[in-house]
Scaffold this motif. Sequence first.
Motif, PDB file in Angstrom:
ATOM      1  N   ILE A  80       0.760  -1.168  -0.017  1.00  0.00           N
ATOM      2  CA  ILE A  80      -0.189   0.169   0.031  1.00  0.00           C
ATOM      3  C   ILE A  80       0.849   1.422   0.169  1.00  0.00           C
ATOM      4  CG2 ILE A  80      -1.650   1.314   1.446  1.00  0.00           C
ATOM      5  CD1 ILE A  80      -2.828  -1.641   2.257  1.00  0.00           C
ATOM      6  N   ALA A  81       1.969   1.428   0.890  1.00  0.00           N
ATOM      7  CA  ALA A  81       2.909   2.444   0.783  1.00  0.00           C
ATOM      8  C   ALA A  81       3.352   2.615  -0.765  1.00  0.00           C
ATOM      9  CB  ALA A  81       3.971   2.104   1.999  1.00  0.00           C
ATOM     10  N   ASP A  82       3.893   1.737  -1.419  1.00  0.00           N
ATOM     11  CA  ASP A  82       4.508   1.724  -2.536  1.00  0.00           C
ATOM     12  C   ASP A  82       3.315   2.153  -3.426  1.00  0.00           C
ATOM     13  OD1 ASP A  82       6.625   1.142  -3.930  1.00  0.00           O
ATOM     14  OD2 ASP A  82       6.876  -0.885  -4.143  1.00  0.00           O
ATOM     15  N   ALA A  83       2.257   1.897  -3.359  1.00  0.00           N
ATOM     16  CA  ALA A  83       1.129   2.340  -4.330  1.00  0.00           C
ATOM     17  C   ALA A  83       1.204   3.877  -4.190  1.00  0.00           C
ATOM     18  CB  ALA A  83      -0.250   1.564  -4.130  1.00  0.00           C
ATOM     19  N   PHE A  84       0.906   4.235  -2.908  1.00  0.00           N
ATOM     20  CA  PHE A  84       0.791   5.692  -2.254  1.00  0.00           C
ATOM     21  C   PHE A  84       2.018   6.493  -2.718  1.00  0.00           C
ATOM     22  CE2 PHE A  84      -2.740   4.749   0.506  1.00  0.00           C
ATOM     23  CZ  PHE A  84      -3.309   5.861   0.299  1.00  0.00           C
ATOM     24  N   TYR A  85       3.167   5.900  -2.552  1.00  0.00           N
ATOM     25  CA  TYR A  85       4.232   6.548  -3.159  1.00  0.00           C
ATOM     26  C   TYR A  85       4.117   7.237  -4.891  1.00  0.00           C
ATOM     27  CZ  TYR A  85       8.829   7.149  -5.497  1.00  0.00           C
ATOM     28  OH  TYR A  85      10.066   7.603  -6.279  1.00  0.00           O
ATOM     29  N   ALA A  86       3.661   6.375  -5.448  1.00  0.00           N
ATOM     30  CA  ALA A  86       3.519   6.308  -7.018  1.00  0.00           C
ATOM     31  C   ALA A  86       2.264   7.336  -7.210  1.00  0.00           C
ATOM     32  CB  ALA A  86       3.243   5.163  -7.774  1.00  0.00           C
ATOM     33  N   VAL A  87       1.457   7.246  -6.523  1.00  0.00           N
ATOM     34  CA  VAL A  87       0.128   8.088  -6.612  1.00  0.00           C
ATOM     35  C   VAL A  87       0.689   9.745  -6.216  1.00  0.00           C
ATOM     36  CG1 VAL A  87      -1.926   8.688  -5.905  1.00  0.00           C
ATOM     37  CG2 VAL A  87      -1.560   6.355  -6.452  1.00  0.00           C
ATOM     38  N   TRP A 123       7.312   5.853   2.913  1.00  0.00           N
ATOM     39  CA  TRP A 123       8.310   4.924   3.940  1.00  0.00           C
ATOM     40  C   TRP A 123       8.476   5.159   5.298  1.00  0.00           C
ATOM     41  CZ3 TRP A 123       7.425   0.948   1.123  1.00  0.00           C
ATOM     42  CH2 TRP A 123       7.501   1.220  -0.374  1.00  0.00           C
ATOM     43  N   SER A 124       8.197   6.515   5.611  1.00  0.00           N
ATOM     44  CA  SER A 124       8.374   7.030   7.073  1.00  0.00           C
ATOM     45  C   SER A 124       7.192   7.224   7.838  1.00  0.00           C
ATOM     46  CB  SER A 124       9.152   8.434   6.935  1.00  0.00           C
ATOM     47  OG  SER A 124      10.322   8.305   6.632  1.00  0.00           O
ATOM     48  N   ILE A 125       5.932   7.405   6.971  1.00  0.00           N
ATOM     49  CA  ILE A 125       4.659   7.281   7.746  1.00  0.00           C
ATOM     50  C   ILE A 125       3.681   6.242   7.433  1.00  0.00           C
ATOM     51  CG2 ILE A 125       2.789   8.618   8.090  1.00  0.00           C
ATOM     52  CD1 ILE A 125       4.414  11.163   7.041  1.00  0.00           C
ATOM     53  N   ILE A 126       3.517   5.899   6.214  1.00  0.00           N
ATOM     54  CA  ILE A 126       2.245   4.947   5.876  1.00  0.00           C
ATOM     55  C   ILE A 126       2.979   3.350   6.177  1.00  0.00           C
ATOM     56  CG2 ILE A 126       0.953   3.737   3.837  1.00  0.00           C
ATOM     57  CD1 ILE A 126       0.942   6.540   2.650  1.00  0.00           C
ATOM     58  N   ALA A 127       3.972   2.973   5.546  1.00  0.00           N
ATOM     59  CA  ALA A 127       4.477   1.834   5.892  1.00  0.00           C
ATOM     60  C   ALA A 127       4.760   1.461   7.434  1.00  0.00           C
ATOM     61  CB  ALA A 127       5.889   1.515   5.026  1.00  0.00           C
ATOM     62  N   PRO A 128       5.399   2.031   8.111  1.00  0.00           N
ATOM     63  CA  PRO A 128       5.554   1.847   9.656  1.00  0.00           C
ATOM     64  C   PRO A 128       4.298   1.821  10.227  1.00  0.00           C
ATOM     65  CG  PRO A 128       7.157   3.611   8.820  1.00  0.00           C
ATOM     66  CD  PRO A 128       6.167   3.446   7.679  1.00  0.00           C
ATOM     67  N   LEU A 129       3.258   2.899  10.127  1.00  0.00           N
ATOM     68  CA  LEU A 129       1.928   2.714  10.861  1.00  0.00           C
ATOM     69  C   LEU A 129       1.256   1.633  10.241  1.00  0.00           C
ATOM     70  CD1 LEU A 129       1.181   6.688  10.768  1.00  0.00           C
ATOM     71  CD2 LEU A 129       1.905   5.322  12.656  1.00  0.00           C
ATOM     72  N   GLY A 130       1.243   1.252   9.221  1.00  0.00           N
ATOM     73  CA  GLY A 130       0.617   0.101   8.686  1.00  0.00           C
ATOM     74  C   GLY A 130       1.136  -1.327   9.024  1.00  0.00           C
ATOM     75  N   ASP A 131       2.564  -1.306   9.396  1.00  0.00           N
ATOM     76  CA  ASP A 131       3.186  -2.282  10.089  1.00  0.00           C
ATOM     77  C   ASP A 131       2.662  -2.698  11.611  1.00  0.00           C
ATOM     78  OD1 ASP A 131       4.453  -2.936   7.911  1.00  0.00           O
ATOM     79  OD2 ASP A 131       6.385  -2.426   8.566  1.00  0.00           O
ATOM     80  N   ILE A 132       2.403  -1.363  12.277  1.00  0.00           N
ATOM     81  CA  ILE A 132       2.068  -1.363  13.656  1.00  0.00           C
ATOM     82  C   ILE A 132       0.453  -1.731  13.779  1.00  0.00           C
ATOM     83  CG2 ILE A 132       1.664   0.259  15.671  1.00  0.00           C
ATOM     84  CD1 ILE A 132       4.056   1.692  14.817  1.00  0.00           C
ATOM     85  N   VAL A 133      -0.255  -1.102  12.981  1.00  0.00           N
ATOM     86  CA  VAL A 133      -1.841  -1.351  12.812  1.00  0.00           C
ATOM     87  C   VAL A 133      -2.097  -2.780  12.421  1.00  0.00           C
ATOM     88  CG1 VAL A 133      -3.974  -0.450  12.012  1.00  0.00           C
ATOM     89  CG2 VAL A 133      -2.122   1.320  12.831  1.00  0.00           C
ATOM     90  N   ILE A 134      -1.646  -3.233  11.138  1.00  0.00           N
ATOM     91  CA  ILE A 134      -2.021  -4.373  10.694  1.00  0.00           C
ATOM     92  C   ILE A 134      -1.364  -5.721  11.492  1.00  0.00           C
ATOM     93  CG2 ILE A 134      -2.001  -5.839   8.495  1.00  0.00           C
ATOM     94  CD1 ILE A 134      -2.208  -3.111   7.177  1.00  0.00           C
ATOM     95  N   TYR A 135      -0.003  -5.663  11.577  1.00  0.00           N
ATOM     96  CA  TYR A 135       0.779  -6.762  11.989  1.00  0.00           C
ATOM     97  C   TYR A 135       1.430  -6.558  13.429  1.00  0.00           C
ATOM     98  CZ  TYR A 135       0.839  -7.302   6.926  1.00  0.00           C
ATOM     99  OH  TYR A 135       0.365  -7.702   5.617  1.00  0.00           O
TER     100      TYR A 135
END
Length: 182
Positions: A80-87, A123-135
Amino acid sequence: MKLSTRAVVATGIGAAVFLILFKFVAIPTGIPNTQINVAEAWLSLITAIFGPLVGGLVAFIGHSLNDAISYGSIWWSWVIADAFYAVILGFGTRRLKLADGDLTKSKLVWFNIEQLIANIVAWSIIAPLGDIVIYNEPANKVFLQGFVATGVNFISTLILGTLLLVAYNKTRVKRGSLNKED
């Protein structure tokens, strides 16, 4: 929103190249599950040419396939973070107007500012927060991974992404440079 045939083909080819680069041209950073990836530079070119929707799809599909093939499961927070990066980058790169063949140094500076912002958000916001919330991953681990990913993706795109944009621009005819013969 309907995708043109050109956009669908660009998405398919872009995702395939992204997957190959992501899978086979990655340099370990020493931080677990965090590599220097030239796929992000490729993604910046595809996004700059075809826009945020195609770029987002290329990242989402390519990253998902890589995770499924490499790890047997998809790490959704990073996909999801990678897709947001591109968008995010896709909206910013509209000002490049690559089809016009007029890529200036100031446009390249703006491109790199925009890709830095997109990297920070992804990578500094979406990916880490996603890791904390999802996993339920530990914050110190995932923020370290995110900060390293931000840095290496920025540098990779700064060097390789800029070179790809310049090379692509050389294939374009500068708008208004052709004159009609009498």
